[in-house]
Design an enzyme around this catalytic site. Structure first.
Site, PDB file in Angstrom:
ATOM      1  N   GLY A 128      20.038 -43.277  77.599  1.00  0.00           N
ATOM      2  CA  GLY A 128      19.376 -44.228  78.492  1.00  0.00           C
ATOM      3  C   GLY A 128      20.317 -44.776  79.538  1.00  0.00           C
ATOM      4  CG  LEU A 129      24.386 -47.597  79.956  1.00  0.00           C
ATOM      5  CD1 LEU A 129      23.665 -48.510  80.923  1.00  0.00           C
ATOM      6  CD2 LEU A 129      25.183 -48.417  78.942  1.00  0.00           C
ATOM      7  CG  ASP A 189      24.409 -36.613  75.592  1.00  0.00           C
ATOM      8  OD1 ASP A 189      24.416 -37.800  75.961  1.00  0.00           O
ATOM      9  OD2 ASP A 189      23.854 -36.243  74.529  1.00  0.00           O
ATOM     10  CG  LEU A 223      31.870 -37.825  71.395  1.00  0.00           C
ATOM     11  CD1 LEU A 223      31.648 -39.310  71.148  1.00  0.00           C
ATOM     12  CD2 LEU A 223      32.796 -37.613  72.586  1.00  0.00           C
ATOM     13  CB  SER A 228      22.984 -46.450  71.071  1.00  0.00           C
ATOM     14  OG  SER A 228      21.746 -45.775  70.973  1.00  0.00           O
ATOM     15  CG  ASN A 252      24.874 -57.659  71.878  1.00  0.00           C
ATOM     16  OD1 ASN A 252      24.289 -58.086  70.888  1.00  0.00           O
ATOM     17  ND2 ASN A 252      24.390 -56.639  72.578  1.00  0.00           N
ATOM     18  CE1 TYR A 288      26.055 -49.098  68.665  1.00  0.00           C
ATOM     19  CE2 TYR A 288      25.151 -51.316  68.491  1.00  0.00           C
ATOM     20  CZ  TYR A 288      25.594 -50.266  69.264  1.00  0.00           C
ATOM     21  OH  TYR A 288      25.576 -50.363  70.629  1.00  0.00           O
ATOM     22  CE  LYS A 306      29.024 -49.055  70.552  1.00  0.00           C
ATOM     23  NZ  LYS A 306      29.307 -47.917  71.433  1.00  0.00           N
ATOM     24  CB  SER A 363      19.593 -55.631  76.540  1.00  0.00           C
ATOM     25  OG  SER A 363      19.638 -55.988  75.191  1.00  0.00           O
TER      26      SER A 363
HETATM   27  N1  NAD Z   1      21.760 -49.655  76.466  1.00  0.00           N
HETATM   28  C1  NAD Z   1      22.226 -50.825  76.093  1.00  0.00           C
HETATM   29  O1  NAD Z   1      21.659 -51.859  76.425  1.00  0.00           O
HETATM   30  C2  NAD Z   1      23.471 -50.929  75.272  1.00  0.00           C
HETATM   31  C3  NAD Z   1      23.826 -52.158  74.719  1.00  0.00           C
HETATM   32  C4  NAD Z   1      25.032 -52.256  74.015  1.00  0.00           C
HETATM   33  C5  NAD Z   1      25.853 -51.143  73.887  1.00  0.00           C
HETATM   34  N2  NAD Z   1      25.440 -49.954  74.404  1.00  0.00           N
HETATM   35  C6  NAD Z   1      26.284 -48.777  74.208  1.00  0.00           C
HETATM   36  O2  NAD Z   1      26.271 -48.000  75.387  1.00  0.00           O
HETATM   37  C7  NAD Z   1      26.247 -46.611  75.064  1.00  0.00           C
HETATM   38  C8  NAD Z   1      25.024 -45.952  75.695  1.00  0.00           C
HETATM   39  O3  NAD Z   1      23.863 -46.608  75.230  1.00  0.00           O
HETATM   40  P1  NAD Z   1      22.425 -45.968  75.422  1.00  0.00           P
HETATM   41  O4  NAD Z   1      21.438 -47.057  75.334  1.00  0.00           O
HETATM   42  O5  NAD Z   1      22.418 -45.079  76.597  1.00  0.00           O
HETATM   43  O6  NAD Z   1      22.321 -45.093  74.096  1.00  0.00           O
HETATM   44  P2  NAD Z   1      21.540 -43.709  73.897  1.00  0.00           P
HETATM   45  O7  NAD Z   1      21.338 -43.593  72.423  1.00  0.00           O
HETATM   46  O8  NAD Z   1      20.355 -43.635  74.791  1.00  0.00           O
HETATM   47  O9  NAD Z   1      22.601 -42.621  74.388  1.00  0.00           O
HETATM   48  C9  NAD Z   1      23.696 -42.241  73.618  1.00  0.00           C
HETATM   49  C10 NAD Z   1      23.979 -40.793  73.942  1.00  0.00           C
HETATM   50  O10 NAD Z   1      25.122 -40.377  73.175  1.00  0.00           O
HETATM   51  C11 NAD Z   1      24.877 -39.051  72.736  1.00  0.00           C
HETATM   52  N3  NAD Z   1      25.656 -38.802  71.525  1.00  0.00           N
HETATM   53  C12 NAD Z   1      25.464 -39.328  70.286  1.00  0.00           C
HETATM   54  N4  NAD Z   1      26.355 -38.854  69.430  1.00  0.00           N
HETATM   55  C13 NAD Z   1      27.141 -37.997  70.128  1.00  0.00           C
HETATM   56  C14 NAD Z   1      28.229 -37.170  69.779  1.00  0.00           C
HETATM   57  N5  NAD Z   1      28.696 -37.124  68.518  1.00  0.00           N
HETATM   58  N6  NAD Z   1      28.792 -36.398  70.726  1.00  0.00           N
HETATM   59  C15 NAD Z   1      28.307 -36.408  72.007  1.00  0.00           C
HETATM   60  N7  NAD Z   1      27.274 -37.184  72.399  1.00  0.00           N
HETATM   61  C16 NAD Z   1      26.691 -37.963  71.472  1.00  0.00           C
HETATM   62  C17 NAD Z   1      23.380 -38.983  72.479  1.00  0.00           C
HETATM   63  O11 NAD Z   1      22.903 -37.632  72.530  1.00  0.00           O
HETATM   64  C18 NAD Z   1      22.821 -39.861  73.574  1.00  0.00           C
HETATM   65  O12 NAD Z   1      22.421 -39.111  74.709  1.00  0.00           O
HETATM   66  C19 NAD Z   1      26.260 -46.518  73.546  1.00  0.00           C
HETATM   67  O13 NAD Z   1      27.593 -46.354  73.118  1.00  0.00           O
HETATM   68  C20 NAD Z   1      25.743 -47.875  73.106  1.00  0.00           C
HETATM   69  O14 NAD Z   1      26.241 -48.221  71.837  1.00  0.00           O
HETATM   70  C21 NAD Z   1      24.272 -49.819  75.086  1.00  0.00           C
END
Ligand code: NAD
Length: 269
Positions: free
Chosen positions: A15-16, A35, A50, A73, A110, A138, A142, A167
């Site tokens: 998503g991000l 990814d 990874l 995530s 957070n 989780y 972090k 978020s």
């Molecule tokens: N979106 C938010 O509001 C938010 C809030 C706090 C923290 N985060 C952090 O930001 C990052 C992105 O968040 P998001 O909402 O896009 O999450 P998401 O789950 O939509 O995306 C995470 C991506 O990481 C990839 N992934 C997972 N395991 C993997 C691996 N072993 N090797 C390679 N790729 C892998 C997934 O395929 C996925 O596309 C995450 O680390 C999340 O913890 C996001």
């Protein structure tokens, strides 16, 4: 450090990652994408886990900086978190060290401080140096990532900005999000500041917009040059009418981490 131009974006299918693929190039970055999952319309994106050290090392070779978003995530069994978020982040830092990459922007959360009681009334904002209190495995991963970043700065001179993201979605969709929301445009502003600020060593910042109902202190983020332009307040009336005000007697409303402290959403695969 010269301004980074080529940036590895891990988690680029998420998503991000999808939001940042759209927004970061306008700041002049050339993105290399990685990814687990292929990305529609991005045939050059690296599809790798990874956990694959060779693939990770190849992915970081020649980049100026890394924006590290990949990982689980949501909450998951410890073994899954261990592999993706803890070992995966270690593999990325090791590869960055070996390849001489100077800067990582780490998507912390957070939820590393999720069991911190949220401010109420005139309580002060939560500072970045408040003790870490993860609310889930989780959040614990972090917290590990932030410690790993500190170690790689102290021992190897690899700089990191750890962004404890609230978020980041196009719009806030809950009353809690009125306090922790980061608009995608502000997210890109913050990642750009984190990529270009001088001498960050290891800096921890909260990542959100300039929300009227903010719970945490953005002073450190602003010190990097971050100047948030958005505020969730225009969404407040509608969300509160639909969902009601946060109830401090409800455990899911009492802490920074929201419902992650009591009934966290579970990673689907
Ligand atoms: N979106 C938010 O509001 C938010 C809030 C706090 C923290 N985060 C952090 O930001 C990052 C992105 O968040 P998001 O909402 O896009 O999450 P998401 O789950 O939509 O995306 C995470 C991506 O990481 C990839 N992934 C997972 N395991 C993997 C691996 N072993 N090797 C390679 N790729 C892998 C997934 O395929 C996925 O596309 C995450 O680390 C999340 O913890 C996001």
């Amino acid at each position: 450090m010269p301004a980074p131009r080529t940036v590895l974006l891990t988690g680029a299918a998420g998503g991000l990652g999808t939001l940042m693929r759209d927004l970061l190039p306008a700041y002049g970055y050339r993105l290399r994408l990685l990814d687990l999952r292929p990305i529609d319309g991005e045939p050059e994106a690296i599809v790798a886990d990874l956990g694959d050290k060779d693939a990770v090392r190849e992915a970081v070779r020649g980049v100026d900086a890394i924006v590290h978003l990949a990982g689980i995530s949501l909450e998951a069994p410890f073994e899954k978190i261990l592999r993706a978020n803890i070992e995966g982040t270690y593999n990325l830092y090791e590869a960055a060290r070996e390849e001489g990459v100077g800067r990582v922007v780490f998507a912390s959360s957070n939820h590393a401080v999720g069991f911190t009681p949220r401010p109420q009334g005139d309580d002060p904002l939560i500072p970045v140096d408040a003790p870490r209190r993860p609310d889930t495995f989780y959040g614990l991963s972090k917290s590990f990532g932030e410690d790993l970043a500190q170690l790689y700065w102290d021992k190897h001179g690899l700089e990191t900005v750890s962004v404890r993201i609230g978020s980041c979605f196009p719009e806030p969709t809950s009353v809690r999000m009125l306090s922790v929301w980061m608009s995608p445009a502000d997210g890109a502003r913050l990642f750009h500041a984190a990529l270009t600020a001088e001498n960050v060593e290891h800096t921890v910042v909260y990542g959100s917009s300039a929300n009227t109902r903010l719970w945490w202190d953005l002073t450190t983020a602003r010190s990097l040059g971050y100047d948030p332009q958005d505020d969730s307040e225009p969404y407040a009336e509608k969300l509160i009418a639909e969902q009601g005000e946060l109830d401090p007697e409800n455990i899911a409303h009492a802490y920074l981490g929201g419902h992650f402290v009591s009934d966290p959403p579970i990673w689907p695969y």
